[in-house]
Write a protein that holds these residues in place. Structure first.
Motif, PDB file in Angstrom:
ATOM      1  N   ALA A   1      43.200  40.696  35.407  1.00  0.00           N
ATOM      2  CA  ALA A   1      42.263  40.828  34.282  1.00  0.00           C
ATOM      3  C   ALA A   1      42.345  42.243  33.727  1.00  0.00           C
ATOM      4  O   ALA A   1      41.436  43.064  33.873  1.00  0.00           O
ATOM      5  CB  ALA A   1      40.840  40.507  34.749  1.00  0.00           C
ATOM      6  N   PHE A   2      43.473  42.524  33.064  1.00  0.00           N
ATOM      7  CA  PHE A   2      43.734  43.872  32.573  1.00  0.00           C
ATOM      8  C   PHE A   2      44.398  43.767  31.210  1.00  0.00           C
ATOM      9  O   PHE A   2      45.285  42.942  30.998  1.00  0.00           O
ATOM     10  CB  PHE A   2      44.637  44.616  33.569  1.00  0.00           C
ATOM     11  CG  PHE A   2      44.740  46.091  33.308  1.00  0.00           C
ATOM     12  CD1 PHE A   2      43.633  46.909  33.447  1.00  0.00           C
ATOM     13  CD2 PHE A   2      45.941  46.660  32.935  1.00  0.00           C
ATOM     14  CE1 PHE A   2      43.730  48.267  33.199  1.00  0.00           C
ATOM     15  CE2 PHE A   2      46.038  48.015  32.682  1.00  0.00           C
ATOM     16  CZ  PHE A   2      44.929  48.826  32.822  1.00  0.00           C
TER      17      PHE A   2
ATOM     18  N   VAL B   1      44.336  55.404  42.022  1.00  0.00           N
ATOM     19  CA  VAL B   1      44.106  54.197  41.229  1.00  0.00           C
ATOM     20  C   VAL B   1      43.343  54.530  39.942  1.00  0.00           C
ATOM     21  O   VAL B   1      43.696  54.081  38.848  1.00  0.00           O
ATOM     22  CB  VAL B   1      43.329  53.154  42.058  1.00  0.00           C
ATOM     23  CG1 VAL B   1      42.910  51.980  41.179  1.00  0.00           C
ATOM     24  CG2 VAL B   1      44.171  52.660  43.227  1.00  0.00           C
ATOM     25  N   GLY B   2      42.313  55.357  40.044  1.00  0.00           N
ATOM     26  CA  GLY B   2      41.474  55.668  38.894  1.00  0.00           C
ATOM     27  C   GLY B   2      42.216  56.402  37.797  1.00  0.00           C
ATOM     28  O   GLY B   2      42.056  56.090  36.613  1.00  0.00           O
ATOM     29  N   SER B   3      43.047  57.377  38.168  1.00  0.00           N
ATOM     30  CA  SER B   3      43.749  58.156  37.149  1.00  0.00           C
ATOM     31  C   SER B   3      44.774  57.298  36.421  1.00  0.00           C
ATOM     32  O   SER B   3      44.983  57.462  35.213  1.00  0.00           O
ATOM     33  CB  SER B   3      44.410  59.382  37.776  1.00  0.00           C
ATOM     34  OG  SER B   3      45.263  59.019  38.830  1.00  0.00           O
ATOM     35  N   LEU B   4      45.401  56.338  37.126  1.00  0.00           N
ATOM     36  CA  LEU B   4      46.343  55.442  36.452  1.00  0.00           C
ATOM     37  C   LEU B   4      45.608  54.527  35.470  1.00  0.00           C
ATOM     38  O   LEU B   4      46.020  54.374  34.320  1.00  0.00           O
ATOM     39  CB  LEU B   4      47.115  54.607  37.465  1.00  0.00           C
ATOM     40  CG  LEU B   4      48.040  53.555  36.847  1.00  0.00           C
ATOM     41  CD1 LEU B   4      49.180  54.209  36.089  1.00  0.00           C
ATOM     42  CD2 LEU B   4      48.576  52.596  37.885  1.00  0.00           C
ATOM     43  N   LEU B   5      44.503  53.936  35.910  1.00  0.00           N
ATOM     44  CA  LEU B   5      43.762  53.028  35.031  1.00  0.00           C
ATOM     45  C   LEU B   5      43.193  53.771  33.823  1.00  0.00           C
ATOM     46  O   LEU B   5      43.205  53.248  32.706  1.00  0.00           O
ATOM     47  CB  LEU B   5      42.637  52.341  35.808  1.00  0.00           C
ATOM     48  CG  LEU B   5      43.074  51.404  36.941  1.00  0.00           C
ATOM     49  CD1 LEU B   5      41.859  50.776  37.619  1.00  0.00           C
ATOM     50  CD2 LEU B   5      44.000  50.317  36.415  1.00  0.00           C
TER      51      LEU B   5
ATOM     52  N   GLY C   1      43.787  52.997  29.550  1.00  0.00           N
ATOM     53  CA  GLY C   1      42.683  52.322  28.883  1.00  0.00           C
ATOM     54  C   GLY C   1      41.470  52.031  29.725  1.00  0.00           C
ATOM     55  O   GLY C   1      40.469  51.540  29.203  1.00  0.00           O
ATOM     56  N   GLY C   2      41.524  52.300  31.029  1.00  0.00           N
ATOM     57  CA  GLY C   2      40.358  52.066  31.870  1.00  0.00           C
ATOM     58  C   GLY C   2      40.198  50.607  32.275  1.00  0.00           C
ATOM     59  O   GLY C   2      40.986  49.737  31.898  1.00  0.00           O
ATOM     60  N   VAL C   3      39.177  50.338  33.043  1.00  0.00           N
ATOM     61  CA  VAL C   3      38.915  48.985  33.542  1.00  0.00           C
ATOM     62  C   VAL C   3      38.286  48.154  32.422  1.00  0.00           C
ATOM     63  O   VAL C   3      37.304  48.568  31.815  1.00  0.00           O
ATOM     64  CB  VAL C   3      37.978  49.024  34.765  1.00  0.00           C
ATOM     65  CG1 VAL C   3      37.743  47.623  35.307  1.00  0.00           C
ATOM     66  CG2 VAL C   3      38.560  49.910  35.858  1.00  0.00           C
TER      67      VAL C   3
END
Length: 249
Positions: A183-184, A198-202, A206-208
Motif C-alpha cells: 500500500a504505497f 526505513v523512515g528516511s527512505l519513505l 513521499g512518506g507513508v
C-alpha cells in the motif's frame, strides 16, 4: 526515452562569464572611420584574426570582456570608430560517458552543456548502473560526484557543473538496493546511499500514504548467516520502527 528534450539550447546568448575557446564564432561590426561586418572564428590556437588589424588572442577571455578587448585591439590601428561584438555560434565539445550507462560512448555537445545534460543525452544509468554516485573526471582527477536522486526528487543542481572538452563521466555499478511495495504510492526498487533507515527512505519518496496501516509493515531480508536465510519481521511505522536500518536486498 526522450533524451533530446534535455539537450542544451545552442542558439541562445552565452552567459557573461562564458569563456571563449577554439571553435566559437564572433559577429563583429565596426563603423565610423572604418566599416567592417564579419564573422570571425576562434582558431585552434585561441586567436581571432581581425581584418586589417591582426591577431587577437581570446582563449579563456570571458564574453563580458570581449568588446573591450576588441575595442583596444582595433584602436591600435584606427581612431574615431565604434564597434559591437557578440558570440553568434558556440563551439562543440566532446565528452566520454563510460561505465554502466544506458548508451556509453563519445558525445558531441554544446559548450554550455553540464554533467546532467550529458547524462540525459546518454540515456542515463542502465539498470545495472548507480544513480547515486556518478563521477565527473577531468585530467584523471575527480571534479564532482552527483546524486541523481537529489536532482530528480528535489531539483538540487548544486553538484552539477559545466563540462570541458575531454571530460569523462563514469557511471559505477549500482549500490545496495531495497524494494518498497504494498500500500504505497511509489512502489519501486530504490538504491541506498550510506546508512539508511526505513523512515528516511519513505520520507525521500513521499512518506507513508494516508490509507496505509502504519501499525503493521513487513520487512523481508536475506541473511546468509541465519537459518532459514530469508527472514521476515513485522515492524510498526512508529518512531522506533522508522529507525530500523535497511540492508541490501
Amino acid at each position: 526515452r526522450s533524451p533530446a528534450t534535455f539537450a542544451p539550447v545552442t542558439n541562445i546568448a552565452p552567459p557573461a562569464n562564458y569563456q571563449l575557446g577554439a571553435g566559437d564564432e564572433v559577429q563583429l561590426q565596426v563603423w565610423g572611420a572604418v566599416d567592417v561586418s564579419t564573422r570571425l572564428v576562434v582558431d585552434r590556437d585561441g586567436v581571432l584574426m581581425v581584418p586589417r588589424v591582426g591577431a587577437l588572442p581570446v582563449a579563456g577571455l570571458k564574453v563580458r570582456q570581449l568588446e573591450s578587448a576588441l575595442r583596444a585591439h582595433v584602436g591600435k590601428v584606427f581612431k574615431n570608430f565604434d564597434l559591437s561584438a557578440t558570440v553568434s555560434r558556440l563551439r562543440s565539445i566532446q565528452v566520454y560517458v563510460v561505465g554502466q550507462a544506458r548508451r556509453p560512448g563519445t558525445y558531441t555537445l554544446s559548450s554550455l552543456s553540464t554533467l546532467i545534460n550529458a547524462l540525459f543525452a546518454s540515456g542515463g544509468p542502465s539498470a545495472q548502473g548507480s544513480m547515486r554516485a556518478i563521477e565527473l573526471r577531468r585530467n584523471s582527477r575527480r571534479v564532482t560526484t552527483i546524486d541523481l536522486y537529489d536532482f530528480i526528487l528535489k531539483g538540487d543542481q548544486s553538484a552539477d557543473v559545466s563540462l570541458q572538452p575531454g571530460d569523462v563521466i563514469v557511471v559505477p555499478p549500482i549500490g545496495p538496493q531495497v524494494a518498497v511495495t504494498g500500500a504505497f504510492d511509489h512502489s519501486a526498487i530504490y538504491e541506498l546511499k550510506g546508512d539508511t533507515a526505513v523512515g528516511s527512505l519513505l520520507n525521500a519518496v513521499g512518506g507513508v500514504p494516508a490509507l496505509a496501516a502504519p501499525q503493521l509493515a513487513q520487512l523481508e531480508r536475506v541473511d546468509a548467516t541465519r537459518e532459514p536465510a530469508r527472514q521476515v519481521q513485522q515492524i510498526a511505522l512508529n518512531a522506533q520502527g522508522l529507525q530500523t536500518p535497511m540492508c541490501d536486498g
